[in-house]
Design a protein around this motif. Structure first.
Motif, PDB file in Angstrom:
ATOM      1  N   THR A   1      -7.817   2.485   4.915  1.00 41.52           N
ATOM      2  CA  THR A   1      -7.804   3.585   5.866  1.00 41.52           C
ATOM      3  C   THR A   1      -7.275   3.097   7.202  1.00 41.52           C
ATOM      4  O   THR A   1      -7.761   2.099   7.745  1.00 41.52           O
TER       5      THR A   1
ATOM      6  N   TRP B   1       0.834  -1.197   0.000  1.00 38.77           N
ATOM      7  CA  TRP B   1       0.000   0.000   0.000  1.00 38.77           C
ATOM      8  C   TRP B   1       0.875   1.255   0.000  1.00 38.77           C
ATOM      9  O   TRP B   1       1.879   1.318   0.681  1.00 38.77           O
TER      10      TRP B   1
ATOM     11  N   ARG C   1      -4.881   7.393   4.607  1.00 34.14           N
ATOM     12  CA  ARG C   1      -5.403   6.599   3.505  1.00 34.14           C
ATOM     13  C   ARG C   1      -4.277   6.098   2.613  1.00 34.14           C
ATOM     14  O   ARG C   1      -3.325   6.829   2.331  1.00 34.14           O
ATOM     15  N   TYR C   2      -4.445   4.847   2.155  1.00 36.50           N
ATOM     16  CA  TYR C   2      -3.464   4.175   1.303  1.00 36.50           C
ATOM     17  C   TYR C   2      -4.167   3.576   0.095  1.00 36.50           C
ATOM     18  O   TYR C   2      -5.312   3.115   0.204  1.00 36.50           O
ATOM     19  N   VAL C   3      -3.476   3.564  -1.050  1.00 39.06           N
ATOM     20  CA  VAL C   3      -3.984   2.900  -2.244  1.00 39.06           C
ATOM     21  C   VAL C   3      -3.106   1.687  -2.541  1.00 39.06           C
ATOM     22  O   VAL C   3      -1.897   1.706  -2.298  1.00 39.06           O
TER      23      VAL C   3
ATOM     24  N   THR D   1      -9.174   1.090  -1.170  1.00 36.75           N
ATOM     25  CA  THR D   1      -8.469   2.097  -0.392  1.00 36.75           C
ATOM     26  C   THR D   1      -8.419   1.638   1.055  1.00 36.75           C
ATOM     27  O   THR D   1      -9.446   1.287   1.638  1.00 36.75           O
TER      28      THR D   1
END
Length: 475
Positions: free
Chosen positions: A83, A34, A92-94, A81
């Protein structure tokens, strides 16, 4: 023929469903790689563990790792996503398909002066949130600072250049922590430069020291128990007084008494605190201050009004400040908004709320602040703007409201940068200027000058506060 076709169709559907299942499970799983939105982090999650990496355009350094069970409850996935929640903050991470190439490369010479400078500079370029507010020309600052670094530069040279950069940036939470050896060399160099200048010998006070002196003078009836971080009790005429020295150190960490005697409380506490995962750090601090505030509010519930003195409080944890303040709040309300620098934009706004108390103190409350009220104490003052029964007296707070984004250099030095912007509900920023007061007492800006002005005439200090309260009550 129809039967054969039907069977074929059913088998095809089953195959497609089975084939899709692993992908759906993967998309709904927190496992994987992430990339943070803002903050410059990579988070790697396996079945049983997690690991954070601090990244820049030119570096990727391990930051923190642990068992996934420690942090799993703080994580939630939605639409690919991730959180991560910590206190009232949401990060937040993708998902990314693979571990970044830079994180797989062998690290360059960890001690290389130029490389460490570039990692430091790149972090500020990508994350410092106040270049425009502080009218900083980044390109000029970067070039001038880089020109001071060459192949003959030492670690001391590097440290002094970084310190100068932070000062030029006017970063309230910017800091650099070198080794003790480098810090001592820098202090000796600075001392040698000023030793020829004659200065008058004046008494200097520590934050906790001056706070204790004031509390002892103000309190007619000292009700303090089981705490050296907060003092409380009654002044004359049934006025409650709470002196809060700091916004952290409240967690019950079962510290080893022999280590405390050998290394001091704060050092021993921080070693134990840093070994905890983020969720436990927050929960234990809140639990500690909550237990203490239960006692304080019970002791002071029959007072005419309460004075909360945070004039000498340099900050700590925002959640501690809000746990204290909520004891005077009748209903849940939004008190601020924050966002973080992300490339040339900002992350999604995160609203911040002040929770209510079951039996809040609704009589008048007077919050004493000064320019030394900083960080989490800034946050308390900012939040207090939404409480109708609270008035602020003294001078504006320090204005160091952004969280400190903690990072590590390749050589192991720690540093931090202010990467977040906090505003009130009307989108007003109080960074640098501080949160204003309802009644101005014009305290000196200089820390020691202010401390001495209070210590040298405690009666005058107290009378100024009581006169201010009287005038506010008569408005």
């Amino acid at each position: 023929m129809r039967t054969k076709t039907t069977l074929f169709s059913i088998l095809l559907i089953l195959i497609l469903l089975i084939g899709c299942k692993p992908n759906n499970e993967k998309n709904n799983s927190i496992e994987g790689i992430w990339k943070s939105i803002g903050y410059g982090k990579i988070l790697k999650i396996d079945t049983n563990s997690y690991e954070y990496f601090d990244t820049t355009d030119i570096s990727c350094l391990p930051a923190k790792e642990g068992d996934i069970s420690e942090v799993k409850n703080t994580m939630q996935i939605s639409n690919d996503t991730l959180t991560v929640k910590r206190g009232f903050s949401k990060y937040r991470y993708v998902r990314v398909n693979e571990f970044p190439e830079i994180c797989q490369q062998n690290l360059k010479d960890k001690k290389d002066i130029t490389y460490n400078f570039e990692v430091f500079a790149n972090t500020f370029e990508n994350h410092y949130a106040y270049l425009d507010l502080n009218n900083v020309n980044w390109d000029s600052l970067y070039k001038n600072s880089k020109n001071k670094i060459n192949s003959k530069s030492t670690e001391l040279d590097l440290y002094l250049v970084m310190e100068d950069m932070i000062e030029s940036l006017k970063d309230n939470h910017g800091s650099i922590e070198p080794t003790d050896e480098i810090y001592e060399l820098a202090e000796n160099q600075i001392q040698s430069e000023i030793e020829d200048v004659e200065t008058e010998e004046l008494k200097e006070y520590g934050d906790f020291e001056i706070a204790g002196i004031v509390a002892d003078y103000y309190l007619k009836e000292d009700l303090t128990k089981d705490s050296w971080l907060i003092k409380w009790g009654n002044m004359e005429n049934n006025v409650g007084y709470i002196q809060i020295k700091t916004m952290f150190l409240y967690a019950d960490l079962s510290l080893n008494e022999s280590l405390v005697k050998e290394n001091g409380f704060v050092s021993t506490y921080m070693d134990a605190f840093d070994s905890l995962d983020f969720e436990k750090q927050i929960s234990k601090e809140v639990a500690g201050i909550s237990k203490l505030m239960d006692t304080i509010m019970e002791d002071l519930k029959k007072t005419r009004h309460i004075i909360i003195d945070v004039r000498f409080n340099g900050g700590g944890q925002d959640v501690v400040a809000l746990e204290i303040l909520r004891r005077f709040n009748i209903d849940r309300k939004q008190i601020a908004v924050k966002k973080a620098r992300h490339n040339n934009h900002y992350t999604k706004n995160t609203p911040i709320y002040l929770e209510s108390a079951k039996n809040p103190y609704t009589k008048p409350v007077y919050l004493l602040t000064s320019q030394q009220s900083a960080s989490a104490t800034d946050m308390m003052a900012l939040s207090s703007m939404e409480l109708n029964n609270l008035k602020r007296i003294g001078s504006h707070t320090n204005g160091a409201i952004s969280d400190a984004l903690q990072k590590t250099l390749p050589n192991g030095w720690f540093f931090s940068v202010s990467n977040e912007i906090y505003t009130d509900k009307n989108n007003k920023i109080y960074e640098n200027i501080g949160v204003p007061v309802h009644y101005e007492l014009n305290y000196p800006d200089d820390r020691q000058t202010f401390f001495r002005s209070v210590a040298n005439d405690l009666e005058k200090d107290k009378k100024n506060i009581l006169n201010a309260i009287n005038e506010l009550q008569n408005e």
